[in-house]
Design an enzyme around this catalytic site. Sequence first.
Site, PDB file in Angstrom:
ATOM      1  N   TYR A   1      25.438  10.058 -10.449  1.00  0.00           N
ATOM      2  CA  TYR A   1      26.205   9.951  -9.202  1.00  0.00           C
ATOM      3  C   TYR A   1      27.030   8.672  -9.160  1.00  0.00           C
ATOM      4  CZ  TYR A   1      23.533  13.718  -6.936  1.00  0.00           C
ATOM      5  OH  TYR A   1      22.978  14.919  -6.594  1.00  0.00           O
TER       6      TYR A   1
ATOM      7  N   MET B  50      17.437  11.724  -6.892  1.00  0.00           N
ATOM      8  CA  MET B  50      16.213  12.128  -6.204  1.00  0.00           C
ATOM      9  C   MET B  50      15.125  12.548  -7.189  1.00  0.00           C
ATOM     10  SD  MET B  50      15.693  15.076  -3.320  1.00  0.00           S
ATOM     11  CE  MET B  50      16.944  14.448  -2.218  1.00  0.00           C
TER      12      MET B  50
ATOM     13  N   ARG C 110      -0.312 -10.090  14.141  1.00  0.00           N
ATOM     14  CA  ARG C 110      -0.094  -8.692  13.814  1.00  0.00           C
ATOM     15  C   ARG C 110      -1.117  -7.851  14.563  1.00  0.00           C
ATOM     16  NH1 ARG C 110      -0.604  -6.186   7.737  1.00  0.00           N
ATOM     17  NH2 ARG C 110      -2.799  -6.615   8.182  1.00  0.00           N
TER      18      ARG C 110
ATOM     19  N   LYS D 161      -7.135   2.413   2.222  1.00  0.00           N
ATOM     20  CA  LYS D 161      -6.102   2.962   3.110  1.00  0.00           C
ATOM     21  C   LYS D 161      -4.959   3.561   2.292  1.00  0.00           C
ATOM     22  CE  LYS D 161      -4.150  -1.704   3.553  1.00  0.00           C
ATOM     23  NZ  LYS D 161      -4.100  -2.904   4.406  1.00  0.00           N
TER      24      LYS D 161
HETATM   25  C1  LIG Z   1      -4.592  -3.988   3.619  1.00  0.00           C
HETATM   26  C2  LIG Z   1      -5.600  -4.900   4.163  1.00  0.00           C
HETATM   27  C3  LIG Z   1      -6.577  -5.464   3.321  1.00  0.00           C
HETATM   28  C4  LIG Z   1      -6.520  -5.368   1.824  1.00  0.00           C
HETATM   29  O1  LIG Z   1      -5.498  -6.243   1.388  1.00  0.00           O
HETATM   30  P1  LIG Z   1      -5.103  -6.439  -0.143  1.00  0.00           P
HETATM   31  O2  LIG Z   1      -4.081  -7.512  -0.103  1.00  0.00           O
HETATM   32  O3  LIG Z   1      -4.552  -5.137  -0.598  1.00  0.00           O
HETATM   33  O4  LIG Z   1      -6.334  -6.822  -0.877  1.00  0.00           O
HETATM   34  C5  LIG Z   1      -7.603  -6.186   3.913  1.00  0.00           C
HETATM   35  N1  LIG Z   1      -7.637  -6.384   5.261  1.00  0.00           N
HETATM   36  C6  LIG Z   1      -6.692  -5.887   6.077  1.00  0.00           C
HETATM   37  C7  LIG Z   1      -6.780  -6.138   7.536  1.00  0.00           C
HETATM   38  C8  LIG Z   1      -5.638  -5.136   5.569  1.00  0.00           C
HETATM   39  O5  LIG Z   1      -4.697  -4.663   6.384  1.00  0.00           O
END
Ligand SMILES: *Cc1c(COP(=O)(O)O)cnc(C)c1O
Length: 344
Positions: free
Chosen positions: A239, A287, A125, A30
Amino acid sequence: MTIDLDAIAANWRALDAMSAAGVQTAAVVKADGYGLGVGKVARALAAAGARRFFVAVAEEGWAVREALGPGPEIGVFSGHMPGDTDMIHDLGLVPMLNSIEQMTRHFEALPGHPFGVQLDSGMNRLGMEPGEWAAVREMVLGLGPRLLMSHLACADDPDHEMNPRQLAQFIEMTEGCDVPRSFAATGGILLGPDYHFDLTRPGVGLYGGLPYEDARPVVELDLPVIQLREIAAGESIGYGNTFVAERPTRVATVSGGYADGLSRHLSNHGVLFHEDTPCPILGRVSMDLIGVEVSHLGEEPKFLTMLGRHQGVDDIAEAAGTIGYEVLTQLGPRYVRRYARGRE
Ligand SMILES: *Cc1c(COP(=O)(O)O)cnc(C)c1O
């Protein structure tokens, strides 16, 4: 920015080797492969042996499918959202259905299309609550889910009481289902075999981040020096005049800033390296630019190293008050990503 694809492959193989022979190891790609470029990353992982991939949202599935072709399975953690149906169908994605609403949408729009189910074992979640799941479980199992999964909230802390509590809840919700189960991300893999079930889902450990302490580092980041100057005692840098020199100081201005994911919290706080020598950040991170002390170097540096053998993503994260995941995924689009192979 140099990304070591062999290190990613080696990290996948090492995490894969931590679970028993019958346990499959997926790869979470992801957020553009944790900021490193999902096309290259996904192909390297597939070459290492990964056959199942996960993304957060259906839109991310496109680049992964493009990189991998039709074979490998691509799961979507956010499930089947309104507007996702065509993408899920055309790209052959497998949504992890999170609610009765998503189930209704999926079974009506794409009957017979593969799906998994995400269960909430306590993180609150994503996923179905125990009561909700109990109500639809028999019906859903009859439709042949590919996977039942849940996610740990505190796996980075092996002694946290939440881990066994979620484990018990996940077992209770899935016992007797006769469907492959997945519970562990990187942290869960490190908790040991009780947490592995049929499929593990590492992400951050593949990219060299904690909690996988033995990961091979993946990213190197060198920032070019644009200008060098000498300032006198009493002069300030950047800055807000937040750094005032107490003595004559040589300052390198390097190309990189918070627009490139280098947090403003590193102002007057972080360091870069010239080979083995730390060089403190002077003044605010702007930046696009950062001022760095180089008075103590014997030569004029052409570049300074932000990520390398002396400082990894988690070191920067600690200095910036965040986690390696955030440092990785913020690495900006202005860096030219160079992909290296074969450095053992
Ligand atoms: C991001 C995620 C993972 C991977 O988690 P890591 O801690 O990066 O290994 C696995 N399962 C779900 C549902 C996630 O959101």
